[in-house]
Write a protein that holds these residues in place. Structure first.
Motif, mmCIF file in Angstrom:
data_model
loop_
_atom_site.group_PDB
_atom_site.id
_atom_site.type_symbol
_atom_site.label_atom_id
_atom_site.label_comp_id
_atom_site.label_asym_id
_atom_site.label_seq_id
_atom_site.Cartn_x
_atom_site.Cartn_y
_atom_site.Cartn_z
ATOM 1 N N TYR A 149 27.651 37.039 37.885
ATOM 2 C CA TYR A 149 28.779 36.568 37.956
ATOM 3 C C TYR A 149 29.174 35.878 39.827
ATOM 4 N N ASP A 150 29.885 34.433 39.658
ATOM 5 C CA ASP A 150 30.184 34.495 41.524
ATOM 6 C C ASP A 150 31.635 34.595 40.850
ATOM 7 N N PRO A 151 32.672 35.166 41.382
ATOM 8 C CA PRO A 151 34.069 34.889 41.092
ATOM 9 C C PRO A 151 34.417 33.418 42.022
ATOM 10 N N GLN A 152 35.258 32.590 42.551
ATOM 11 C CA GLN A 152 35.437 32.269 43.537
ATOM 12 C C GLN A 152 37.308 32.611 43.505
ATOM 13 N N ASP A 153 38.337 33.140 42.910
ATOM 14 C CA ASP A 153 38.789 33.261 43.477
ATOM 15 C C ASP A 153 39.614 34.626 43.596
ATOM 16 N N ASN A 154 41.110 35.066 44.170
ATOM 17 C CA ASN A 154 41.631 35.606 44.529
ATOM 18 C C ASN A 154 42.753 35.679 44.476
ATOM 19 N N SER A 155 43.712 37.071 44.094
ATOM 20 C CA SER A 155 44.964 37.189 43.532
ATOM 21 C C SER A 155 45.291 37.048 45.419
ATOM 22 N N TYR B 104 22.195 45.332 27.051
ATOM 23 C CA TYR B 104 23.764 45.082 26.350
ATOM 24 C C TYR B 104 24.150 45.525 28.285
ATOM 25 N N GLU B 105 25.053 45.288 27.871
ATOM 26 C CA GLU B 105 26.347 45.310 28.721
ATOM 27 C C GLU B 105 27.833 45.174 28.865
ATOM 28 N N ILE B 106 28.143 46.372 29.685
ATOM 29 C CA ILE B 106 29.788 46.369 29.866
ATOM 30 C C ILE B 106 30.132 46.220 31.145
ATOM 31 N N VAL B 107 30.872 44.619 31.768
ATOM 32 C CA VAL B 107 31.688 44.752 32.539
ATOM 33 C C VAL B 107 33.029 44.454 32.363
ATOM 34 N N TYR B 108 32.830 44.328 33.363
ATOM 35 C CA TYR B 108 34.186 43.905 33.882
ATOM 36 C C TYR B 108 35.252 42.851 34.159
ATOM 37 N N GLY B 109 35.990 41.895 33.597
ATOM 38 C CA GLY B 109 36.468 40.790 33.737
ATOM 39 C C GLY B 109 37.667 40.190 34.636
ATOM 40 N N ILE B 110 37.379 40.141 35.258
ATOM 41 C CA ILE B 110 38.446 39.911 36.840
ATOM 42 C C ILE B 110 37.963 39.082 37.521
ATOM 43 N N ASN C 201 43.832 40.846 32.945
ATOM 44 C CA ASN C 201 44.939 39.896 33.759
ATOM 45 C C ASN C 201 44.544 38.106 33.655
ATOM 46 N N LEU C 202 44.166 37.703 32.409
ATOM 47 C CA LEU C 202 44.145 36.335 32.831
ATOM 48 C C LEU C 202 45.487 35.747 32.538
ATOM 49 N N THR C 203 45.759 34.947 34.019
ATOM 50 C CA THR C 203 47.265 33.927 33.886
ATOM 51 C C THR C 203 45.824 32.769 34.511
ATOM 52 N N LYS C 204 46.914 30.873 33.455
ATOM 53 C CA LYS C 204 46.051 29.900 34.324
ATOM 54 C C LYS C 204 45.823 29.301 35.416
ATOM 55 N N ASP C 205 47.371 29.471 36.178
ATOM 56 C CA ASP C 205 48.193 29.086 37.778
ATOM 57 C C ASP C 205 47.565 29.777 38.905
ATOM 58 N N HIS C 206 48.135 31.081 38.288
ATOM 59 C CA HIS C 206 48.190 31.563 40.079
ATOM 60 C C HIS C 206 48.785 33.510 38.923
ATOM 61 N N PRO C 207 47.604 34.391 39.922
ATOM 62 C CA PRO C 207 48.272 35.600 39.494
ATOM 63 C C PRO C 207 49.693 35.998 39.370
ATOM 64 N N PRO C 208 50.178 36.766 39.120
ATOM 65 C CA PRO C 208 51.990 37.994 39.373
ATOM 66 C C PRO C 208 51.786 38.008 40.911
ATOM 67 N N TRP D 103 43.758 40.935 37.534
ATOM 68 C CA TRP D 103 43.976 39.189 37.950
ATOM 69 C C TRP D 103 42.755 38.803 37.434
ATOM 70 N N LEU D 104 42.379 37.593 36.563
ATOM 71 C CA LEU D 104 40.948 37.174 36.293
ATOM 72 C C LEU D 104 41.632 35.253 35.851
ATOM 73 N N SER D 105 40.987 34.442 36.985
ATOM 74 C CA SER D 105 41.410 33.218 37.218
ATOM 75 C C SER D 105 41.104 32.511 35.631
ATOM 76 N N TYR D 106 41.071 31.141 35.021
ATOM 77 C CA TYR D 106 40.341 30.645 34.336
ATOM 78 C C TYR D 106 39.075 30.189 35.151
ATOM 79 N N ARG D 107 39.001 29.701 36.358
ATOM 80 C CA ARG D 107 37.288 29.615 36.062
ATOM 81 C C ARG D 107 36.738 30.732 35.988
ATOM 82 N N ASP D 108 37.297 31.495 36.646
ATOM 83 C CA ASP D 108 36.360 32.895 36.771
ATOM 84 C C ASP D 108 35.976 33.252 35.324
ATOM 85 N N CYS D 109 36.606 33.009 34.457
ATOM 86 C CA CYS D 109 37.006 33.658 32.665
ATOM 87 C C CYS D 109 36.121 32.490 32.182
ATOM 88 N N ALA D 110 36.353 31.243 33.008
ATOM 89 C CA ALA D 110 34.850 30.634 32.230
ATOM 90 C C ALA D 110 33.834 30.964 33.014
#
Length: 248
Positions: free
Chosen positions: A237-243, A212-218, A175-182, A192-199
């Motif tokens: 992958y080193d995500p920085q955000d947490n809903s 070949y890999e299948i990974v989850y984008g959250i 669930n990609l949203t720009k400013d904050h999760p729902p 939730w996937l933040s914009y910066r973690d997505c990039a």
């Protein structure tokens, strides 16, 4: 290391997230079927991904591809997902092989596994201590025809990796949203996937060494339905955000 990157579907939401963080990181060639309405970094190519000649020309000289283009509607009919999401994705893989591009990052979707949510234990998957998380090793269970098209794109990637040694990462975007999760939507928070973690995740897809890999984008949410351990281990992958940080 990728220096030049072709980004398809550049004008969409995922493209905005990637370019917003990585505009200066690469030499970009952007492809979209609609003309740009704002300034973008790099060269902009107006073409449809089903146009094999145009895609082949856009692919020439690129080090990597991030493939986002397609019909993003969850209720998209077969008459649209077949040409735009399936045939178009095959054209991208075929052009990458023909032009000697080594890496394709494919924007898949959580909808490729949407019917796992019909399992009886689904309501419990948001507990922090729950061990039941999809990790990319499970078979697809699409929840709609859009999900069928994304699962097919993953299978096409598997074929082009096995047959032509193309490196392919399929990112099942949550669930990609720009400013904050729902805030009031628990499932959305878990996905939730933040914009910066997505990039960052797509950057790792075009920089890391893998087959070949299948990974989850959250993001690194306290509640998770999907595991991000494979993305951490293989891609770095080193995500920085947490809903959870946005909960009221």
């Amino acid at each position: 290391m990728a220096q030049s990157v072709l980004l398809t579907g550049a004008s969409g939401r995922v493209g905005s997230a990637i370019l917003g963080e990585l505009a200066d990181a690469y030499t970009w060639r952007l492809l979209d079927r609609d003309p740009p309405t704002e300034d973008y970094p790099g060269e902009f190519v107006v073409a449809d991904i089903t146009d094999e000649k145009a895609v082949r020309e856009a692919m020439a000289g690129m080090d990597a591809v991030i493939h986002l283009a397609g019909d993003p509607r969850k209720d998209a009919p077969w008459s649209s997902v077949l040409p735009n999401n399936i045939d178009g994705t095959r054209v991208i893989y075929e052009a990458a092989v023909a032009e000697g591009v080594e890496t394709v990052a494919f924007a898949s979707s959580n909808h490729a596994v949407g019917h796992y949510e019909t399992d009886e234990r689904t309501p419990d998957v948001y507990r922090e201590d729950d061990d039941f998380r999809l990790d990319g090793t499970e078979l697809p269970r699409p929840g709609n025809l859009y999900g069928v098209s994304k699962a097919t794109g993953e299978l096409l990637g598997r074929y082009y990796h096995d047959e032509y040694d193309l490196s392919v990462a399929c990112v099942r975007i949550g669930n990609l949203t720009k400013d904050h999760p729902p805030i009031d939507y628990e499932r959305g928070q878990a996905m939730w996937l933040s914009y910066r973690d997505c990039a960052h995740l797509f950057q790792r897809c075009i920089e890391a060494d893998y087959g070949y890999e299948i990974v989850y984008g959250i993001s690194d949410n306290d509640r998770k339905y999907y595991s991000i351990e494979r993305a951490r281990e293989v891609l770095g992958y080193d995500p920085q955000d947490n809903s959870a940080e946005y909960e009221s």
